[in-house]
Design an enzyme around this catalytic site. Structure first.
Site, PDB file in Angstrom:
ATOM      1  N   GLY A  95       5.603   7.535  -1.835  1.00  0.00           N
ATOM      2  CA  GLY A  95       4.814   8.135  -0.763  1.00  0.00           C
ATOM      3  C   GLY A  95       5.357   7.747   0.596  1.00  0.00           C
ATOM      4  O   GLY A  95       5.718   8.596   1.384  1.00  0.00           O
ATOM      5  N   ILE A  99       1.820   4.098  -6.393  1.00  0.00           N
ATOM      6  CA  ILE A  99       2.937   4.914  -5.887  1.00  0.00           C
ATOM      7  C   ILE A  99       4.260   4.180  -6.085  1.00  0.00           C
ATOM      8  O   ILE A  99       5.241   4.454  -5.411  1.00  0.00           O
ATOM      9  CB  ILE A  99       2.715   5.292  -4.409  1.00  0.00           C
ATOM     10  CG1 ILE A  99       2.612   4.050  -3.516  1.00  0.00           C
ATOM     11  CG2 ILE A  99       1.446   6.123  -4.265  1.00  0.00           C
ATOM     12  CD1 ILE A  99       2.573   4.377  -2.017  1.00  0.00           C
ATOM     13  N   GLY A 100       4.245   3.262  -7.045  1.00  0.00           N
ATOM     14  CA  GLY A 100       5.422   2.441  -7.317  1.00  0.00           C
ATOM     15  C   GLY A 100       5.189   0.998  -6.939  1.00  0.00           C
ATOM     16  O   GLY A 100       6.041   0.131  -7.129  1.00  0.00           O
ATOM     17  N   THR A 101       4.000   0.760  -6.418  1.00  0.00           N
ATOM     18  CA  THR A 101       3.651  -0.535  -5.841  1.00  0.00           C
ATOM     19  C   THR A 101       3.233  -1.566  -6.877  1.00  0.00           C
ATOM     20  O   THR A 101       3.168  -2.746  -6.565  1.00  0.00           O
ATOM     21  CB  THR A 101       2.494  -0.304  -4.860  1.00  0.00           C
ATOM     22  OG1 THR A 101       1.613   0.669  -5.449  1.00  0.00           O
ATOM     23  CG2 THR A 101       2.998   0.267  -3.557  1.00  0.00           C
ATOM     24  N   THR A 122       6.543  -7.352  -9.268  1.00  0.00           N
ATOM     25  CA  THR A 122       6.325  -6.140  -8.469  1.00  0.00           C
ATOM     26  C   THR A 122       6.407  -6.456  -6.973  1.00  0.00           C
ATOM     27  O   THR A 122       6.868  -5.629  -6.190  1.00  0.00           O
ATOM     28  CB  THR A 122       4.967  -5.502  -8.811  1.00  0.00           C
ATOM     29  OG1 THR A 122       3.935  -6.483  -8.657  1.00  0.00           O
ATOM     30  CG2 THR A 122       4.950  -4.995 -10.238  1.00  0.00           C
ATOM     31  N   LYS A 181      -2.272 -11.089   0.951  1.00  0.00           N
ATOM     32  CA  LYS A 181      -2.081 -10.204   2.104  1.00  0.00           C
ATOM     33  C   LYS A 181      -1.100  -9.105   1.687  1.00  0.00           C
ATOM     34  O   LYS A 181      -0.420  -9.202   0.670  1.00  0.00           O
ATOM     35  CB  LYS A 181      -1.509 -10.989   3.300  1.00  0.00           C
ATOM     36  CG  LYS A 181      -2.503 -11.980   3.891  1.00  0.00           C
ATOM     37  CD  LYS A 181      -2.023 -12.575   5.215  1.00  0.00           C
ATOM     38  CE  LYS A 181      -0.920 -13.580   5.019  1.00  0.00           C
ATOM     39  NZ  LYS A 181      -0.670 -14.390   6.250  1.00  0.00           N
ATOM     40  N   GLY A 182      -1.034  -8.068   2.512  1.00  0.00           N
ATOM     41  CA  GLY A 182      -0.120  -6.976   2.210  1.00  0.00           C
ATOM     42  C   GLY A 182       1.333  -7.410   2.344  1.00  0.00           C
ATOM     43  O   GLY A 182       1.661  -8.255   3.173  1.00  0.00           O
ATOM     44  N   GLY A 218       3.961  -4.782   1.203  1.00  0.00           N
ATOM     45  CA  GLY A 218       4.811  -3.619   0.963  1.00  0.00           C
ATOM     46  C   GLY A 218       5.600  -3.182   2.180  1.00  0.00           C
ATOM     47  O   GLY A 218       6.602  -2.489   2.065  1.00  0.00           O
ATOM     48  N   GLU A 219       5.128  -3.586   3.356  1.00  0.00           N
ATOM     49  CA  GLU A 219       5.812  -3.184   4.585  1.00  0.00           C
ATOM     50  C   GLU A 219       6.463  -4.359   5.306  1.00  0.00           C
ATOM     51  O   GLU A 219       7.160  -4.160   6.305  1.00  0.00           O
ATOM     52  CB  GLU A 219       4.802  -2.492   5.516  1.00  0.00           C
ATOM     53  CG  GLU A 219       4.245  -1.227   4.889  1.00  0.00           C
ATOM     54  CD  GLU A 219       3.056  -0.654   5.634  1.00  0.00           C
ATOM     55  OE1 GLU A 219       2.985   0.567   5.790  1.00  0.00           O
ATOM     56  OE2 GLU A 219       2.189  -1.431   6.066  1.00  0.00           O
TER      57      GLU A 219
END
Lengths: 208, 735
Positions: B245, B473-475, B626, B693-694, B696-697
């Site tokens: 995405g 979404i691949g996460t 992951t 915490k996030g 992916g970015e």
């Protein structure tokens, strides 16, 4: 669904012959013979996905730019979006579904899971089919852009990176894919081979 | 369940399943081609095929649209244009919305290139495609503004990026002993997920089901309902597998709206995948920025003035690209000025792409820190350490960071990477024809949480099923949510089945802004908490004493099998997590450090990345397998942003010219070496009960600057106009 077929009947006595709306095609797909009546415009990719319902092969761009549609045609990797099904009458196609199943994984499929060689999974069937084809190409001594000695094609991570560069992965599992394919190569060739190409060594993945 | 106090000890702290390196539970389906993506569902009824025709101009009006030949073409069932499109909900912006009406073919006005102007539905894909090319559209073209640099005077302060001023920046900058004043440009970029935007729509009476590629199920459910003017309860959305995405599938586009509208007209299912060359101009992208960074410091390197201005553009009503955001939080400094100016452009809609703001803002601020370090004669790692700060620099010590391991990340990374062995000056090291350079940058990404819910059901036999609208979404959502549920109920991961991406399940945070793993896990936590209470009560144990382990619930030495409690019917519970104001009390962000080594060819200026390391502090790492892949993916996209990714604007015609994957360059295998990720031990009590915490970015936020700094270290050429391509290096050598 079957596309509409041109009306049967006598051909006009003069003038150009009408182009039939469909043509018969016989393909051996994952070892099974399949005969279809196809619009000649149908790509091999859409034949697999829309007519045979083998949706494991992915459409990422439909223009030969992403590699997601890679399948093995008579054992060699091709971009199934860039070729029409009617051009391959009598040929054998291996798709991701033919490599292995969840209960009986191909060694590369198993390695992709263990090395996390994927994220969203959309490019994955293409990466896998391309990897099968690549290992076979290296084994057959087919050189690439990064091959130093054209008479001595050796497996290396750089060879893999070069040869798999037509398979885009936007999630970017690249390092994990290289690790997975390298491991399978090593296990199939044994440490004693020292990376030297072994003709035919990687062909056991191409189930026909 | 409301999370409004910092986390205390809870079942996740056992870490029997969570934090363990589990491979993806859906992996066998993905590697065998059995995982169904949106376009791949087989319905009882044969589908019809949709094909979108995009506008050939960027701005203007359709004066005539001739569909007669297309309608007469073999197999064609329907041609939709603005002249026969069924009534839709209205929108006051041409930018598609997350969860509001986003009409297609709404009128003759063209607001951007490749905006949908017609939709052909036929019995086969080939017929629809052929017929679409028979449509003749006549336009009255209006001149448009396509050049950001020409609009800087017109820019306005956007609602979503207000000015942020502390102290007196101009005075402090003027008085500073050492300053840098640098301007950066970042181009328009495309998310380019491998799976095109795609939808199958079918109606049963008044009820619509869409299989669509989307990141947030309840958003597209509401948005489609508003667009099609049907009640939300009549819309079911399924996004069980999504082929990437990166922000673009936060919105819904012509494939979804037009397939649904046409399916209703025809009474047959319609399936549409946007053709790849349409996606770049028809859907969303990350907007270009021009950024000016001004930093002032004393001779030692302590920052006294921090200034960051961003200019960006969008269609009216569109969001800004918030490239200044990280500069509010990254470094200390008493005088601060952060401003964004947004102008109107007639390019395609700008919207979210992985790490909106930081991904391109970090290219500027972290490049400027490197230049300041050089000017000061200070190690760039030391300069960052010197200006580290444990509280929100705008708000002061009253708003501390919930957790911030920037310094530890820099130190750990420097040691692991061999930073001490770096070339100290540009062009210092050459190996054969290759110049070697090292670069460093901080990593930063704001941590976001969103409400999220789930249902968990203890099945007869004692296994557990998790159901939530959350997407993967691949996460890694399937696996992580399974781990969380297994941990909560004392099961193994193998005993848990996870079902995602269906609007029949409880609404979830969805996937975006790095909030997915933490937020959706907290939703599953809440549902499991409710189930645990029910089960303990049923077993006759006080909840405070109940321990769930090995498929049983225990009170001391006494236990009851979960399978016994499940009975013949099973037991289910639904819960959701909402949030208080901890994100106001605490500044929350992921921190890290990126280290990169490049080689640049001394003759051709070809740039290659030799190695890269990210050190990441992102709270509890729910699954290191992951999580590591998310970081590698972010690093790769960041390398792409530094070295190759650019949508080239045709400044006369107003389109992105390189609108396919052959011409829009994303990193390929050969561009990416083996890379390393180190996770720091960290628990963030203020973030969620997961203490995560996030991340992916975080991988993309800063790595491009580390690449740019390494390229400078190798070549002696500073390129501030991204991407850094070899022609720009060669031009620098010529000067």
């Amino acid at each position: 669904m079957t596309p509409p077929t041109a009306p049967q009947g006598a051909a006009p006595s003069e003038g150009p012959q009408p182009v039939p709306a469909t043509l018969p095609v016989t393909l051996t797909v994952n070892g099974q013979e399949r005969t279809l009546e196809l619009d000649p415009r149908v790509s091999l990719l859409d034949t697999l996905r829309e007519h045979l319902h083998l949706t494991g092969t992915k459409k990422g761009c439909d223009h030969g730019q992403c590699g997601a549609c890679t399948v093995l045609l008579d054992g060699q990797r091709v971009l199934s979006c860039l070729t029409l099904a009617v051009m391959h009458d009598g040929q054998a196609v291996t798709t991701i579904e033919g490599l292995g199943t969840p209960d009986d994984l191909h060694p590369l499929q198993d390695a992709f899971i263990r090395h996390d060689g994927y994220q969203c999974g959309y490019c994955t069937p293409g990466q896998l089919c391309s990897s099968v084809g690549t290992l076979d190409e290296i084994a057959r001594g087919v050189p690439s852009h990064v091959t130093a000695d054209l008479d001595d094609v050796r497996f290396s991570a750089d060879e893999l990176r070069e040869r798999l560069s037509g398979n885009l992965c936007r999630c970017a599992a690249y390092p994990n894919i290289i690790a997975a394919v390298s491991e399978v190569h090593a296990s199939q060739n044994g440490a004693s081979q020292n990376g030297t190409a072994q003709p035919g060594a990687a062909q056991n993945g191409v189930g026909q | 369940m409301k999370f409004d106090q910092p986390a205390t000890t809870n079942p996740i702290d056992q870490e029997r399943v969570v934090t363990r390196p589990h491979t993806r539970i859906e992996g066998p389906l993905k590697v065998t081609g059995q995982a169904p993506y949106a376009y791949e569902y087989r319905l009882p009824e044969a589908p019809t095929y949709g094909f979108v025709l995009g506008a050939g101009v960027a701005r203007g009006r359709i004066t005539a649209i001739d569909t007669a030949a297309a309608e007469a073409a073999p197999g064609v069932l329907l041609v939709l244009t603005h002249e026969n499109m069924p009534a839709q909900g209205a929108s006051d912006t041409p930018v598609p919305q997350q969860e509001d009406a986003s009409p297609q073919l709404a009128g003759p006005e063209i607001r951007h290139y490749h905006q949908a102007v017609a939709f052909v539905v036929a019995e086969t894909f080939e017929q629809a495609r052929a017929a679409a090319h028979l449509i003749r559209v006549t336009y009255d073209v209006t001149p448009g503004q396509f050049t950001l640099a020409d609009t800087l005077e017109e820019g306005k302060e956007p609602d979503d990026a207000a000015d942020s001023v502390v102290g007196d920046f101009e005075e402090a900058f003027g008085a500073a002993a050492v300053t840098v004043d640098l301007t950066y440009t970042t181009p328009d970029q495309s998310q380019a997920p491998m799976e095109p935007h795609a939808t199958i729509a079918h109606w049963e009476g008044e009820e619509l089901t869409v299989h669509t590629a989307h990141q947030v199920v309840h958003w597209v459910k509401r948005g489609l309902a508003m667009t099609l003017k049907v009640p939300q309860k009549n819309v079911r959305v399924i996004s069980a597998y999504v082929g990437g995405g990166f922000g673009t599938k936060l919105l819904f586009f012509s494939d979804a709206v037009l397939s649904a509208a046409a399916a209703r007209v025809l009474g047959r299912p319609v399936k549409t995948a946007l053709q790849r060359p349409l996606i770049f101009n028809n859907t969303s992208h990350r907007a270009a920025t021009i950024q000016r960074v001004r930093l002032g410091a004393d001779h030692a390197g302590n920052l006294s003035a921090v200034g960051h201005d961003t200019w960006t553009g969008n269609l009216p009503g569109g969001d800004s690209e918030p490239a200044c955001e990280q500069t509010k939080y990254l470094y200390a400094g008493p005088n601060r000025q952060i401003r964004t100016r947004q102008s109107e452009l007639d390019l395609p809609p700008g919207a979210s792409m992985r790490a909106p703001g930081e991904a391109v803002g970090m290219l500027a601020i972290e490049g400027a820190m490197d230049e300041l370090a050089e000017k000061l004669g200070v190690d760039p790692v030391e300069l960052r350490l010197m200006n580290d700060v444990q509280f929100d620099p705008e708000k002061g010590p009253k708003r501390p960071f919930s957790s911030r391991k920037l310094a530890q990340a820099l130190r750990t990374g420097a040691r692991a990477f061999g930073w001490d062995g770096r070339p100290r000056t540009p062009r210092e090291r050459q190996e054969g024809e290759w110049l070697i350079g090292y670069g460093v940058a901080s990593a930063f990404r704001t941590n976001l949480v969103k409400p999220s819910g789930a249902t968990v059901r203890l099945e007869p036999g004692g296994t557990l099923t998790v159901e939530t609208q959350m997407t993967d979404i691949g996460t890694g959502s399937y696996t992580i949510l399974g781990q969380v549920a297994a941990e909560m109920l004392g099961l193994t991961l193998e005993q848990v089945q996870v079902r995602l991406g269906d609007s029949e399940y409880p609404a979830s945070s969805g996937s975006g802004g790095s909030w997915g793993a933490n937020s959706a896990s907290a939703g599953v936590y809440a549902a499991c908490d409710a189930l645990r209470r029910d089960l303990a009560k049923q077993a006759g144990y006080p909840y405070a004493d109940a321990v769930f382990r090995s498929g049983k619930v225990w009170q001391g030495a006494e236990c009851t099998e979960l399978s016994e409690l499940a009975g013949k019917e099973g037991v289910s519970a639904t819960g959701s997590m909402t949030y208080g104001d901890l994100d106001e009390q605490f500044a929350q962000a992921g921190f890290g450090a990126h280290f990169v080594e490049v080689r640049v060819n001394a003759h051709t200026a070809e740039i290659r990345v030799n190695r890269a390391l990210s050190v990441v502090g992102a709270g509890r790492i729910l699954n290191p397998v992951t999580a590591r892949s998310q970081c590698l993916g972010g690093m790769t996209m960041g390398i792409g942003s530094a070295l190759m990714e650019e949508l080239h604007v045709d400044h006369d015609l107003g389109l992105f010219v390189n609108h396919d994957l052959g011409e829009y360059h994303v990193p390929v295998h050969a561009d990416i070496p083996d890379m390393d990720v180190i996770f720091l031990d960290e628990l963030d009590d203020a973030s969620s009960p997961l203490r995560a915490k996030g991340l992916g970015e975080l991988g993309i936020s800063g790595v491009g600057a580390a690449v740019a700094n390494a390229v400078y270290n190798a070549t002696g050429v500073r390129v501030r106009d991204f991407p850094i391509t070899l022609d720009k290096i060669l031009a620098g050598w010529d000067d």
